[in-house]
Design a protein around this motif. Structure first.
Motif, PDB file in Angstrom:
ATOM      1  N   SER A  79      -2.603  -8.003   0.345  1.00  0.00           N
ATOM      2  CA  SER A  79      -3.083  -7.766  -1.023  1.00  0.00           C
ATOM      3  C   SER A  79      -4.417  -7.031  -1.018  1.00  0.00           C
ATOM      4  N   ALA A  82      -3.839  -3.436  -0.062  1.00  0.00           N
ATOM      5  CA  ALA A  82      -3.289  -2.708  -1.212  1.00  0.00           C
ATOM      6  C   ALA A  82      -4.414  -2.291  -2.156  1.00  0.00           C
ATOM      7  N   THR A  83      -5.386  -3.181  -2.365  1.00  0.00           N
ATOM      8  CA  THR A  83      -6.538  -2.852  -3.206  1.00  0.00           C
ATOM      9  C   THR A  83      -7.344  -1.725  -2.584  1.00  0.00           C
ATOM     10  N   SER A  86      -5.474   1.459  -3.149  1.00  0.00           N
ATOM     11  CA  SER A  86      -5.486   1.764  -4.579  1.00  0.00           C
ATOM     12  C   SER A  86      -6.816   2.373  -4.994  1.00  0.00           C
ATOM     13  N   SER A 110       1.231   3.745   1.827  1.00  0.00           N
ATOM     14  CA  SER A 110       1.327   2.465   1.120  1.00  0.00           C
ATOM     15  C   SER A 110       0.995   1.320   2.066  1.00  0.00           C
ATOM     16  N   ALA A 111       0.513   0.244   1.474  1.00  0.00           N
ATOM     17  CA  ALA A 111       0.192  -0.954   2.256  1.00  0.00           C
ATOM     18  C   ALA A 111       1.478  -1.648   2.654  1.00  0.00           C
ATOM     19  N   ARG A 113       4.233  -4.438   2.889  1.00  0.00           N
ATOM     20  CA  ARG A 113       4.589  -5.447   1.895  1.00  0.00           C
ATOM     21  C   ARG A 113       4.093  -6.813   2.319  1.00  0.00           C
ATOM     22  N   LYS A 114       3.625  -7.544   1.338  1.00  0.00           N
ATOM     23  CA  LYS A 114       3.215  -8.919   1.610  1.00  0.00           C
ATOM     24  C   LYS A 114       4.454  -9.741   1.909  1.00  0.00           C
TER      25      LYS A 114
END
Length: 309
Positions: A79, A82-83, A86, A110-111, A113-114
């Motif tokens: 998470s 992802a921030t 972003s 892209s990060a 996936r969690k």
């Protein structure tokens, strides 16, 4: 190891300051988001400066991937990563808006996936212990019927709650359910699940309002709520002295695991669970690796031990 902070060159720092002002005055983001963006961008700018980057226009997709990789090496949560990405995408969009860059190098990165942790399934003995409910009052009969059906047909909680009396085919051994995306499917149910649903139907009228279509109802005579089902199953787990916490999802997961371990038929389990993609079933369930190894040893012609031919 953390890099020691160094003064950023103006060519890196000034665009950041203009971006922070843009976030404050025009974007209307919360203070929390603004602080997160600033922290992430400052960290990335420091790393780039240490690597000799002097201007944001030098940053391409390869550099962005390196920034993401560094975050992963530093142990960042998915998470937070992802921030980080972003904030970088938003910053580069801002530079494009001002004509300082022509393309956004962070767009295609892209990060990871969690990972959603799967619930531990119950073993067969624990399921047996849970389902030894012999009380004959209507609520106990209802609860056992719900648990038998969840485990016996692998239903989602929402599917079970939405089942109506007319959806139950006791003689055909079929149950009509409406799954995700309002997709209707028929699932087989038999044995103890069918037996206890039949027992519940005999006493259902003592609780249900006359015009209530739902198969399972609460004490108020209306369709039982998701929360009520979760609460009752957790209580039965404690009452039956089952070590694991009991939830509807855990019963569904146990159904999938036990059927898959016994049958090795992933495609059939996919159909039973109502999964659109088999990849979901592969993630959702797990096989005992030792069992797979034994099947391989016995079945593969080059794996058979001498003397077993």
């Amino acid at each position: 190891m953390n890099e020691s902070a160094i003064p950023l060159p103006n060519s890196l720092q000034r665009p950041l300051e203009r971006f922070y002002e843009y976030l404050r005055s025009e974007k209307g983001l919360s203070l929390h988001t603004q602080r997160n963006y600033k922290q992430q961008l400052e960290t990335m700018a420091q790393h780039l400066a240490h690597l000799g980057i002097k201007d944001w226009s030098q940053v391409d997709a390869g550099w962005v991937r390196q920034l993401a990789s560094k975050g992963m090496r530093d142990g960042m949560k998915a998470s937070s990563l992802a921030t980080r990405l972003s904030s970088l995408r938003s910053f580069f969009d801002f530079l494009i808006l001002r004509g300082e860059m022509s393309a956004n190098p962070a767009k295609g990165v892209s990060a990871p996936r969690k990972k959603r942790p799967l619930p531990k399934n119950l073993d067969v003995d624990e399921v047996g212990q849970l389902l030894e409910v012999n009380e004959d009052d209507p609520l106990s009969v209802r609860d056992r019927a719900m648990m038998e059906l969840m485990y016996g047909a692998g239903l989602r909680l929402a599917e079970m709650v939405s089942v109506n009396v007319k959806d139950v085919g006791l003689s055909s051994g079929e149950l009509r359910v409406v799954g995700k995306g309002d997709k209707e499917r028929k699932v087989p149910f038999s044995g103890m699940a069918a037996e206890w649903v039949a027992k519940w139907l005999k006493v259902r009228a003592s609780l249900a309002n006359p015009d209530e279509p739902a198969l399972f109802v609460s004490k108020l005579g209306v369709r039982i709520s998701h929360r009520n089902v979760q609460k009752r199953m957790a209580e039965w787990g404690q009452k039956q002295s089952v070590a694991s916490h009991i939830s509807p999802h855990k019963l569904r997961h146990s159904f999938a695991t036990h059927v898959l371990e016994s049958s090795n038929n992933l495609r059939a389990v996919q159909e039973l669970l109502g999964h659109e993609n088999i990849s979901t079933t592969q993630i959702y369930t797990h096989l005992d690796f030792q069992h797979l190894a034994e099947v391989y040893d016995q079945a593969h012609p080059r794996a058979r031990k001498k003397g077993n031919n």
